[in-house]
Design a protein around this motif. Structure first.
Motif, PDB file in Angstrom:
ATOM      1  N   UNK A   4      23.413  -7.816  57.651  1.00 39.49           N
ATOM      2  CA  UNK A   4      23.408  -8.272  56.257  1.00 39.49           C
ATOM      3  C   UNK A   4      24.491  -7.546  55.460  1.00 39.49           C
ATOM      4  N   UNK A   5      24.606  -6.252  55.680  1.00 35.88           N
ATOM      5  CA  UNK A   5      25.618  -5.468  54.962  1.00 35.88           C
ATOM      6  C   UNK A   5      27.027  -5.943  55.312  1.00 35.88           C
ATOM      7  N   UNK A   6      27.256  -6.251  56.581  1.00 38.00           N
ATOM      8  CA  UNK A   6      28.571  -6.754  56.988  1.00 38.00           C
ATOM      9  C   UNK A   6      28.841  -8.124  56.375  1.00 38.00           C
ATOM     10  N   UNK A   7      27.832  -8.979  56.333  1.00 36.32           N
ATOM     11  CA  UNK A   7      27.968 -10.296  55.715  1.00 36.32           C
ATOM     12  C   UNK A   7      28.327 -10.149  54.237  1.00 36.32           C
ATOM     13  N   UNK A   8      27.617  -9.288  53.541  1.00 37.50           N
ATOM     14  CA  UNK A   8      27.884  -9.090  52.111  1.00 37.50           C
ATOM     15  C   UNK A   8      29.273  -8.502  51.889  1.00 37.50           C
ATOM     16  N   UNK A   9      29.673  -7.593  52.756  1.00 36.34           N
ATOM     17  CA  UNK A   9      31.016  -7.016  52.645  1.00 36.34           C
ATOM     18  C   UNK A   9      32.060  -8.126  52.809  1.00 36.34           C
ATOM     19  N   UNK A  10      31.871  -8.979  53.810  1.00 33.51           N
ATOM     20  CA  UNK A  10      32.802 -10.086  54.030  1.00 33.51           C
ATOM     21  C   UNK A  10      32.834 -11.058  52.865  1.00 33.51           C
ATOM     22  N   UNK A  11      31.681 -11.347  52.306  1.00 35.00           N
ATOM     23  CA  UNK A  11      31.620 -12.253  51.148  1.00 35.00           C
ATOM     24  C   UNK A  11      32.344 -11.667  49.943  1.00 35.00           C
ATOM     25  N   UNK A  12      32.419 -10.359  49.879  1.00 30.58           N
ATOM     26  CA  UNK A  12      33.080  -9.707  48.750  1.00 30.58           C
ATOM     27  C   UNK A  12      34.597  -9.620  48.903  1.00 30.58           C
ATOM     28  N   UNK A  13      35.110 -10.017  50.043  1.00 33.66           N
ATOM     29  CA  UNK A  13      36.557  -9.959  50.261  1.00 33.66           C
ATOM     30  C   UNK A  13      37.236 -11.175  49.655  1.00 33.66           C
ATOM     31  N   UNK A  14      38.414 -10.953  49.119  1.00 33.69           N
ATOM     32  CA  UNK A  14      39.214 -12.069  48.621  1.00 33.69           C
ATOM     33  C   UNK A  14      39.983 -12.684  49.788  1.00 33.69           C
ATOM     34  N   UNK A  15      40.543 -13.844  49.564  1.00 30.21           N
ATOM     35  CA  UNK A  15      41.365 -14.493  50.587  1.00 30.21           C
ATOM     36  C   UNK A  15      42.573 -13.626  50.933  1.00 30.21           C
ATOM     37  N   UNK A  16      43.125 -12.958  49.934  1.00 34.60           N
ATOM     38  CA  UNK A  16      44.285 -12.085  50.162  1.00 34.60           C
ATOM     39  C   UNK A  16      43.878 -10.901  51.050  1.00 34.60           C
ATOM     40  N   UNK A  22      43.503  -9.809  58.782  1.00 37.38           N
ATOM     41  CA  UNK A  22      43.889 -10.589  59.958  1.00 37.38           C
ATOM     42  C   UNK A  22      45.327 -10.280  60.371  1.00 37.38           C
ATOM     43  N   UNK A  23      46.165  -9.971  59.397  1.00 38.32           N
ATOM     44  CA  UNK A  23      47.543  -9.579  59.705  1.00 38.32           C
ATOM     45  C   UNK A  23      47.596  -8.279  60.488  1.00 38.32           C
ATOM     46  N   UNK A  24      46.726  -7.336  60.153  1.00 33.21           N
ATOM     47  CA  UNK A  24      46.655  -6.067  60.887  1.00 33.21           C
ATOM     48  C   UNK A  24      46.205  -6.334  62.331  1.00 33.21           C
ATOM     49  N   UNK A  25      45.177  -7.155  62.492  1.00 31.94           N
ATOM     50  CA  UNK A  25      44.696  -7.492  63.843  1.00 31.94           C
ATOM     51  C   UNK A  25      45.823  -8.146  64.637  1.00 31.94           C
ATOM     52  N   UNK A  26      46.557  -9.053  64.021  1.00 28.44           N
ATOM     53  CA  UNK A  26      47.658  -9.730  64.694  1.00 28.44           C
ATOM     54  C   UNK A  26      48.749  -8.737  65.100  1.00 28.44           C
ATOM     55  N   UNK A  27      49.089  -7.824  64.194  1.00 26.01           N
ATOM     56  CA  UNK A  27      50.130  -6.832  64.498  1.00 26.01           C
ATOM     57  C   UNK A  27      49.700  -5.915  65.639  1.00 26.01           C
ATOM     58  N   UNK A  28      48.460  -5.466  65.622  1.00 23.89           N
ATOM     59  CA  UNK A  28      47.950  -4.608  66.702  1.00 23.89           C
ATOM     60  C   UNK A  28      47.957  -5.379  68.023  1.00 23.89           C
ATOM     61  N   UNK A  29      47.536  -6.630  67.999  1.00 27.23           N
ATOM     62  CA  UNK A  29      47.517  -7.447  69.212  1.00 27.23           C
ATOM     63  C   UNK A  29      48.911  -7.588  69.803  1.00 27.23           C
ATOM     64  N   UNK A  30      49.895  -7.816  68.958  1.00 25.43           N
ATOM     65  CA  UNK A  30      51.279  -7.951  69.440  1.00 25.43           C
ATOM     66  C   UNK A  30      51.804  -6.628  70.015  1.00 25.43           C
ATOM     67  N   UNK A  31      51.471  -5.513  69.362  1.00 26.61           N
ATOM     68  CA  UNK A  31      51.903  -4.211  69.876  1.00 26.61           C
ATOM     69  C   UNK A  31      51.236  -3.908  71.214  1.00 26.61           C
ATOM     70  N   UNK A  32      49.975  -4.276  71.347  1.00 28.67           N
ATOM     71  CA  UNK A  32      49.297  -4.088  72.631  1.00 28.67           C
ATOM     72  C   UNK A  32      49.956  -4.931  73.714  1.00 28.67           C
ATOM     73  N   UNK A  33      50.266  -6.164  73.374  1.00 23.75           N
ATOM     74  CA  UNK A  33      50.943  -7.032  74.345  1.00 23.75           C
ATOM     75  C   UNK A  33      52.261  -6.428  74.800  1.00 23.75           C
TER      76      UNK A  33
END
Length: 145
Positions: A4-16, A22-33
């Motif tokens: 529930x806490x994670x859901x509420x945290x996510x709901x509180x995030x803006x699109x930006x 997601x950009x951080x996840x993408x950058x880490x994924x590319x560096x791992x690759x």
């Protein structure tokens, strides 16, 4: 409670904020690759310490917000997160046992879409050091490492 806490945290995030995360996840994924172009597999611990007593990581713990829960998980298993986030293949194997007889896992991670390399490695290691006959002790009380 933590879901529930994670859901509420996510709901509180803006699109930006979401796009930035997601950009951080993408950058880490590319560096791992890129990192894995130079090796077939990478060995890490599974946990940052020996196995914890039951109940220490309680997802139903009241009063724990999303950030506190993620920090708890990162304190215990910091090596798994990057592969969970990137979708890269990784596996855990019990290759050591604590003095109390609890399994100590090691994690092998591999190149993107090369699960077959990790499965072949797992087979070789299990044949060289079988663990199927080992099991942690069972007790009605909590185990301490």
């Amino acid at each position: 409670a933590t879901s529930r806490a994670l859901l509420e945290h996510g709901r509180g995030m803006s699109a930006v904020q979401l796009a930035a995360a997601l950009g951080v996840v993408n950058a880490v994924s590319r560096k791992l690759g890129l990192f894995f172009t130079g090796c077939d597999a990478w060995l890490t611990p599974v946990l940052a310490a020996p196995p914890l007593p039951l109940g220490v990581l309680n997802a139903d713990e009241e009063g724990v917000d999303a950030v506190q829960w993620i920090r708890k998980l990162m304190d215990v298993a910091p090596f798994c997160v990057m592969f969970n986030a990137s979708g890269q293949p990784a596996m855990s194997m019990p290759l050591h046992w604590s003095a109390r007889g609890l399994p100590i896992g090691v994690q092998f991670a591999g190149r993107f879409a090369e699960e077959s390399t990790l499965l072949a490695l797992a087979g070789q290691i299990e044949r060289a050091r079988p663990w199927s006959g080992q099991a942690p002790p069972l007790s009605a009380t909590r185990l301490a490492c």
